[in-house]
Design a protein around this motif. Sequence first.
Motif, PDB file in Angstrom:
ATOM      1  N   GLY A   1       0.436  -1.506   0.081  1.00 53.50           N
ATOM      2  CA  GLY A   1      -0.146  -0.044  -0.428  1.00 53.50           C
ATOM      3  C   GLY A   1       0.843   1.379   0.025  1.00 53.50           C
ATOM      4  O   GLY A   1       0.121   2.127  -1.173  1.00 53.50           O
TER       5      GLY A   1
ATOM      6  N   LEU B   1      -4.151  -1.463  -2.505  1.00 51.28           N
ATOM      7  CA  LEU B   1      -5.405  -0.230  -1.674  1.00 51.28           C
ATOM      8  C   LEU B   1      -7.325  -0.438  -1.859  1.00 51.28           C
ATOM      9  O   LEU B   1      -7.591  -0.325  -1.153  1.00 51.28           O
ATOM     10  N   VAL B   2      -7.354   0.140  -2.949  1.00 52.89           N
ATOM     11  CA  VAL B   2      -8.698  -0.378  -3.528  1.00 52.89           C
ATOM     12  C   VAL B   2      -9.500  -1.619  -3.231  1.00 52.89           C
ATOM     13  O   VAL B   2     -10.125  -1.328  -2.511  1.00 52.89           O
TER      14      VAL B   2
ATOM     15  N   THR C   1       3.463   0.274 -14.203  1.00 50.70           N
ATOM     16  CA  THR C   1       2.725   1.681 -12.546  1.00 50.70           C
ATOM     17  C   THR C   1       1.765   2.403 -13.500  1.00 50.70           C
ATOM     18  O   THR C   1       1.373   2.062 -14.543  1.00 50.70           O
ATOM     19  N   LEU C   2       0.865   3.170 -12.443  1.00 45.61           N
ATOM     20  CA  LEU C   2      -0.735   4.078 -13.167  1.00 45.61           C
ATOM     21  C   LEU C   2       0.795   4.931 -14.409  1.00 45.61           C
ATOM     22  O   LEU C   2      -0.449   5.089 -15.030  1.00 45.61           O
TER      23      LEU C   2
ATOM     24  N   LEU D   1      -3.673  13.418  -6.939  1.00 46.25           N
ATOM     25  CA  LEU D   1      -3.747  13.100  -5.086  1.00 46.25           C
ATOM     26  C   LEU D   1      -4.460  13.309  -4.344  1.00 46.25           C
ATOM     27  O   LEU D   1      -4.606  13.644  -3.149  1.00 46.25           O
TER      28      LEU D   1
ATOM     29  N   TRP E   1      -1.622   0.555  -5.673  1.00 47.78           N
ATOM     30  CA  TRP E   1      -3.107   0.787  -5.810  1.00 47.78           C
ATOM     31  C   TRP E   1      -3.778  -0.298  -6.419  1.00 47.78           C
ATOM     32  O   TRP E   1      -5.662  -0.138  -5.266  1.00 47.78           O
ATOM     33  N   THR E   2      -3.914  -1.228  -6.914  1.00 47.57           N
ATOM     34  CA  THR E   2      -5.233  -2.440  -6.576  1.00 47.57           C
ATOM     35  C   THR E   2      -5.426  -2.779  -5.761  1.00 47.57           C
ATOM     36  O   THR E   2      -6.768  -2.994  -4.784  1.00 47.57           O
TER      37      THR E   2
ATOM     38  N   LEU F   1       3.638   5.089  -7.105  1.00 46.44           N
ATOM     39  CA  LEU F   1       2.001   4.966  -8.161  1.00 46.44           C
ATOM     40  C   LEU F   1       2.209   3.123  -9.373  1.00 46.44           C
ATOM     41  O   LEU F   1       2.587   2.904 -10.119  1.00 46.44           O
TER      42      LEU F   1
ATOM     43  N   ILE G   1       1.869   8.422   1.118  1.00 48.28           N
ATOM     44  CA  ILE G   1       1.839   7.928  -0.104  1.00 48.28           C
ATOM     45  C   ILE G   1       2.501   9.682  -0.474  1.00 48.28           C
ATOM     46  O   ILE G   1       3.530   9.298  -1.257  1.00 48.28           O
TER      47      ILE G   1
ATOM     48  N   GLY H   1       2.432   1.791  -3.250  1.00 45.71           N
ATOM     49  CA  GLY H   1       1.823   2.930  -4.350  1.00 45.71           C
ATOM     50  C   GLY H   1       2.736   4.844  -3.798  1.00 45.71           C
ATOM     51  O   GLY H   1       2.461   5.058  -5.039  1.00 45.71           O
TER      52      GLY H   1
END
Lengths: 184, 183
Positions: free
Chosen positions: A149, A164-165, B149-150, B165, A161-162, A156, B54, A153
């Motif tokens: 997390g 965390l959600v 990554t995103l 964010l 993030w998967t 990124l 974060i 996180g």
Amino acid sequence: MAIDINQGKDVSAAHRVDWTPYLAGAGIGVLSWVVFVVVANPIGVTTAFSQLAAGAALPILGTDAVAQNPYWQRHPLRLDYGTLFLVGIFLGALASAVASRTWRIEHVPSVWRERFGPSIAKRYAGAFLGGALALYGARLANGCTSGNGISQGLQLAVVGWTFLVVMFASGLATTWLLFRTTTR
Amino acid sequence: MFPVTGIAALLLAVVFGFAFGWLLHRGRVTNYDVIVNQFRLRDFTVLKVMLTAIIVGGLGVLALVDLGAATYHLRDANMLAVVLGAALFGVGMVVYGYCPGTGVAAVATGSVHALVGAGGMVLGAILYAVTFDWVREAIIPVGSLGKATLTTLTGIPPLWIFGGLIAGAVLLFWIIERRAGAP
């Protein structure tokens, strides 16, 4: 805590923000900078925890089974950065609790007691089962709240993030199922 | 000079772990009621700690990587594994009342039920190691995206994502603090 703020007689106190969680969070963020640079080893817990579990598995599964296990071959039982980081977490929380005079024996926390009663055995059974699910889930997900997390996180990473959600959604659903009868 | 290795790194492990344990306790996330009340939406301490960590951590690490002082340490996004694992984790975290890190910290603050749960975590870790062969073949390869990554997934630059964010977090925290302040 929110309850304390509401009970205060001082009206201005009602609008005072408790900065502690933000400061603690920022502190963890700054600690992440330091560990990324100094040891190139992001904050994490469960990999090291699994290594230590190999020690507990020795008398249960036998020395050979542990030595030949493909997971423990990758992450063997030893005192390394990760396992010593765990020792540090223990010592840091202990020091903080003693220094703030909040160290106390707790068997059944109040939110659990409100819902499930004062039975210590019941709480222990819940804690044991929940702990097993959490650790298995964390390993399957490639990390826990800290290693996945926060540490993934903040990079990124999709995995972070998967996690965390889905973790938050699952936690909300579980809480709704378990605690809705005490919801007023 | 960096990264530090050998004995020095092992000593630093205890120092950094100590700082993390201290911060977890000061942030009150070593408290069962605080964690469960987050999921009951009655106490937002956990979200405040995590989102702040974060954002602050992420912006700093982004800058440090840019300066060449640090590198990323990305893990694989194996989508089926992370979705199943996180779903199990959410159930476990609510029933245990801690995540693995805060559980270890809570044991140190005198929480005996956290210690019992740590025994459960040992069992969970053993079960994972025992089933690892099967997990590795049947679950991990499904929906594997590598170290995604995103940014690699969406093409949106990291700074834009952090901007979003921050905006989201400030709005959320503003609403939370207003509600907490109201009688």
